[in-house]
Write an enzyme that holds these catalytic residues in place. Sequence first.
Site, mmCIF file in Angstrom:
data_model
loop_
_atom_site.group_PDB
_atom_site.id
_atom_site.type_symbol
_atom_site.label_atom_id
_atom_site.label_comp_id
_atom_site.label_asym_id
_atom_site.label_seq_id
_atom_site.Cartn_x
_atom_site.Cartn_y
_atom_site.Cartn_z
ATOM 1 N N LYS A 174 8.481 0.953 4.973
ATOM 2 C CA LYS A 174 7.419 1.589 4.770
ATOM 3 C C LYS A 174 6.228 0.973 5.259
ATOM 4 C CE LYS A 174 4.632 0.041 2.180
ATOM 5 N NZ LYS A 174 3.767 -0.506 1.449
ATOM 6 N N THR A 175 5.261 1.565 5.838
ATOM 7 C CA THR A 175 3.625 0.994 6.141
ATOM 8 C C THR A 175 3.159 1.989 6.921
ATOM 9 O OG1 THR A 175 2.052 -0.500 6.662
ATOM 10 C CG2 THR A 175 4.346 -0.782 7.815
ATOM 11 N N ILE A 176 1.864 2.591 6.620
ATOM 12 C CA ILE A 176 1.376 3.402 7.483
ATOM 13 C C ILE A 176 0.842 2.740 8.615
ATOM 14 C CG2 ILE A 176 0.298 4.939 5.591
ATOM 15 C CD1 ILE A 176 -2.636 3.466 6.167
ATOM 16 N N ASP A 177 0.706 1.419 8.658
ATOM 17 C CA ASP A 177 0.233 0.607 9.794
ATOM 18 C C ASP A 177 1.349 0.531 11.167
ATOM 19 O OD1 ASP A 177 -1.589 -0.001 8.041
ATOM 20 O OD2 ASP A 177 -1.480 -2.337 7.969
ATOM 21 N N ASP B 12 6.037 -8.132 4.743
ATOM 22 C CA ASP B 12 6.247 -9.001 3.774
ATOM 23 C C ASP B 12 7.225 -8.969 2.832
ATOM 24 O OD1 ASP B 12 4.097 -10.685 4.920
ATOM 25 O OD2 ASP B 12 2.503 -9.577 3.774
ATOM 26 N N TYR C 127 -7.954 5.290 3.015
ATOM 27 C CA TYR C 127 -7.463 5.768 1.833
ATOM 28 C C TYR C 127 -7.039 7.513 1.876
ATOM 29 C CZ TYR C 127 -8.302 1.151 0.540
ATOM 30 O OH TYR C 127 -8.248 -0.248 0.623
ATOM 31 N N GLU C 128 -7.743 8.103 2.730
ATOM 32 C CA GLU C 128 -7.556 9.348 2.944
ATOM 33 C C GLU C 128 -6.308 10.055 3.211
ATOM 34 O OE1 GLU C 128 -9.991 7.722 4.156
ATOM 35 O OE2 GLU C 128 -11.951 8.600 3.778
ATOM 36 N N ARG D 279 -3.137 7.792 2.996
ATOM 37 C CA ARG D 279 -2.159 7.125 2.526
ATOM 38 C C ARG D 279 -1.020 7.822 1.569
ATOM 39 N NH1 ARG D 279 -3.475 0.996 1.124
ATOM 40 N NH2 ARG D 279 -4.413 1.660 -0.777
ATOM 41 N N MET E 190 -7.505 2.612 9.500
ATOM 42 C CA MET E 190 -6.786 1.808 8.953
ATOM 43 C C MET E 190 -5.936 1.071 9.631
ATOM 44 S SD MET E 190 -5.762 2.072 4.754
ATOM 45 C CE MET E 190 -6.808 1.661 3.478
ATOM 46 N N GLU F 61 -8.987 -1.360 11.876
ATOM 47 C CA GLU F 61 -9.638 -2.332 10.863
ATOM 48 C C GLU F 61 -9.481 -3.513 11.089
ATOM 49 O OE1 GLU F 61 -7.056 -1.083 7.376
ATOM 50 O OE2 GLU F 61 -7.979 -2.672 6.071
ATOM 51 N N LYS G 30 -26.193 14.893 18.435
ATOM 52 C CA LYS G 30 -27.468 13.685 18.380
ATOM 53 C C LYS G 30 -26.686 12.513 17.593
ATOM 54 C CE LYS G 30 -28.692 16.011 14.000
ATOM 55 N NZ LYS G 30 -29.526 16.675 13.186
ATOM 56 N N TYR G 31 -25.485 12.427 17.553
ATOM 57 C CA TYR G 31 -25.031 11.277 16.686
ATOM 58 C C TYR G 31 -23.981 10.661 17.541
ATOM 59 C CZ TYR G 31 -27.237 13.214 12.547
ATOM 60 O OH TYR G 31 -27.865 13.681 11.659
ATOM 61 N N GLY H 92 0.753 -1.090 -0.105
ATOM 62 C CA GLY H 92 -0.218 -0.049 -0.123
ATOM 63 C C GLY H 92 0.876 1.107 -0.015
ATOM 64 N N ARG I 206 1.111 -5.788 -5.153
ATOM 65 C CA ARG I 206 1.246 -6.724 -4.089
ATOM 66 C C ARG I 206 1.611 -8.063 -4.500
ATOM 67 N NH1 ARG I 206 -0.233 -4.471 0.855
ATOM 68 N NH2 ARG I 206 -1.898 -3.058 0.765
HETATM 69 P P1 FBP Z 1 1.231 -1.931 3.487
HETATM 70 O O1 FBP Z 1 1.269 -2.763 4.839
HETATM 71 O O2 FBP Z 1 1.299 -2.816 2.228
HETATM 72 O O3 FBP Z 1 1.734 -0.757 3.752
HETATM 73 O O4 FBP Z 1 -0.533 -1.638 3.459
HETATM 74 C C1 FBP Z 1 -1.232 -1.090 4.715
HETATM 75 C C2 FBP Z 1 -2.650 -0.685 4.237
HETATM 76 O O5 FBP Z 1 -2.865 0.482 4.186
HETATM 77 C C3 FBP Z 1 -3.425 -1.489 5.408
HETATM 78 O O6 FBP Z 1 -3.956 -0.314 6.485
HETATM 79 C C4 FBP Z 1 -4.613 -1.595 4.742
HETATM 80 O O7 FBP Z 1 -5.502 -2.976 5.320
HETATM 81 C C5 FBP Z 1 -4.444 -2.184 3.592
HETATM 82 O O8 FBP Z 1 -3.115 -1.495 3.161
HETATM 83 C C6 FBP Z 1 -5.259 -1.962 2.428
HETATM 84 O O9 FBP Z 1 -4.610 -2.062 1.099
HETATM 85 P P2 FBP Z 1 -5.405 -2.480 -0.236
HETATM 86 O O10 FBP Z 1 -6.261 -1.486 -0.746
HETATM 87 O O11 FBP Z 1 -4.362 -3.087 -1.319
HETATM 88 O O12 FBP Z 1 -6.182 -3.822 0.237
#
Ligand code: FBP
Length: 515
Positions: free
Chosen positions: A181-184, A155, A385-386, A388, A229, A290, A221-222, A60, A124
């Site tokens: 790299k990874t936002i996670d 991975d 997605y907002e 990444r 993610m 997520e 009210k909500y 991602g 991927r």
């Molecule tokens: P990476 O670990 O590859 O950086 O991706 C992280 C991520 O943004 C997760 O948070 C999310 O579950 C996934 O990608 C969603 O990716 P895709 O749209 O390819 O399913």
Amino acid sequence: MYRASGAFSLERNKFIPERSKFFKTLNKVKWSEDSELFNLIEKDADISAPLKVGVLFSGGPASGGNNVIAGLFDAITDINCNSELIGFLGGPSGLLTNDTKKINEMELLSCRNIGGFNLLGTGRTKIEEKDQLKKVLKVIDEIELNALVFIGGDDTSTTAYHLSNYLIREKSECAVIVIPKTIDGDLKSNHIEISFGFDTACKVYSEIIGNICIDAVSSLKYWHFIKVMGRKASHIALECALQTNPNIAIISEEIGVNNTPLKEIVNYIVDAVEKRALCGRNYGVVLLPEGLLEFIPEMKKLILELNRILAANDIIDNLTKESKFYYEVLPKDIQKQLLEERDSHGNVKLSIIDTEKLISWLVKRELCSRDSKIKFNAMHHFIGYEGRCAYPSIFDATYCYNLGYVGALLARDKKSSVMAGLKNLTHSPNKWMPIGVKLSSMMCNEERNGVKKKVVKKTLVDLNGCVFKEFVKIREENKVENNYYSPGPIQYFGEASKSVTKTLSIESSCESNSQ
Ligand code: FBP
């Protein structure tokens, strides 16, 4: 090709990231080696011949990727002005098919400090079969690469480790280097403090969550159910909870360790809804990671069974009695989403499952079964997605540019099977210490789809760690009180632009206190 445009992009293009002091004169630095690490020290280095370096994005997108490429390009051309940077298109698949483009200064001009992986594209595709490794070796030989740089997560690092071993066995001298790299935020270790992209994604998400919190306390009210993610680990949810103080934030790892059943999670939220209603607050904010469903025992079992059923083209009737029961009580939409096509690792795509809707639906059902007269209106959001491909924060823009430099120096000195890193990230960039972490020190044995594999470990939220403990201190009060905090947008100028995530700063102060 898409290009970011407009006055702000042009301003961002001009930003020059500060560099670690080690990068001022590249022929004055050399790597020293210990069992797990390469450390950069000040020492005269040999003049290098031109380098031919290949680079690709994998997985991602994450903010800052373009700056890794810019740092890599600047460093290899600083090392020798005839060096070349070759980008593989579409991620690992471009490496298998030798689909490339030469990266040049002109093209980089428009994407420095801008988000997105669109310069090369990403994917991927897994590279693990013998014939795939052979194809990669052929491409490396054809292009005559000195080094191959993977910009990816755990991975991808596993792939890089196995590929580098294969190249050594085949007597190839091409070095394999990984940029974390990874936002996670789950690719970290004793030496890698954080992966790039986490900082920007959490800041973007926290801005949105903060806005929603203020809307909640304005509209009155909500109940907002927000899924953020994080494929498996809850680092993003935890960081955003610390930045914004929602009423409830569920951390998957805690659910997993305690084997908390779905009903208990729902009751926990319903109790908070009732308590807040007693204070006249028929609104609130719930943050959900997520990956949550895969940590809830009965859902985990159901997903595993569905994975097996789908892989074998079997029918739903063959679920065990228990899983069938849980499957049948789920709303039809969720059932459908659970049956969607798996990813390349055979996993359910959690980003398409409306966990936020499922949980709010169960909360409403529980309120009904308690004969509650409380007003409960839910709103649902998925924030992922907002963030990444957002414009990188100053931290990510600077971190990535420097990571590119580290990668280039590892390539120059033929250090293979290493991850580029920088230490002391909470200090100013000129104090950052470049390192190369040997991938062998990050490997562990894990069972994947029933087979034992040597993989780079995914680091989940540590329930005994300082960051989680900080969250535990505030969560009871946050449930009832309106302690919302809205951090606002990412800052690019002034003091606030230098801020790092709470995760990084809490971990760093914990580490210095323990020394
Ligand atoms: P990476 O670990 O590859 O950086 O991706 C992280 C991520 O943004 C997760 O948070 C999310 O579950 C996934 O990608 C969603 O990716 P895709 O749209 O390819 O399913």
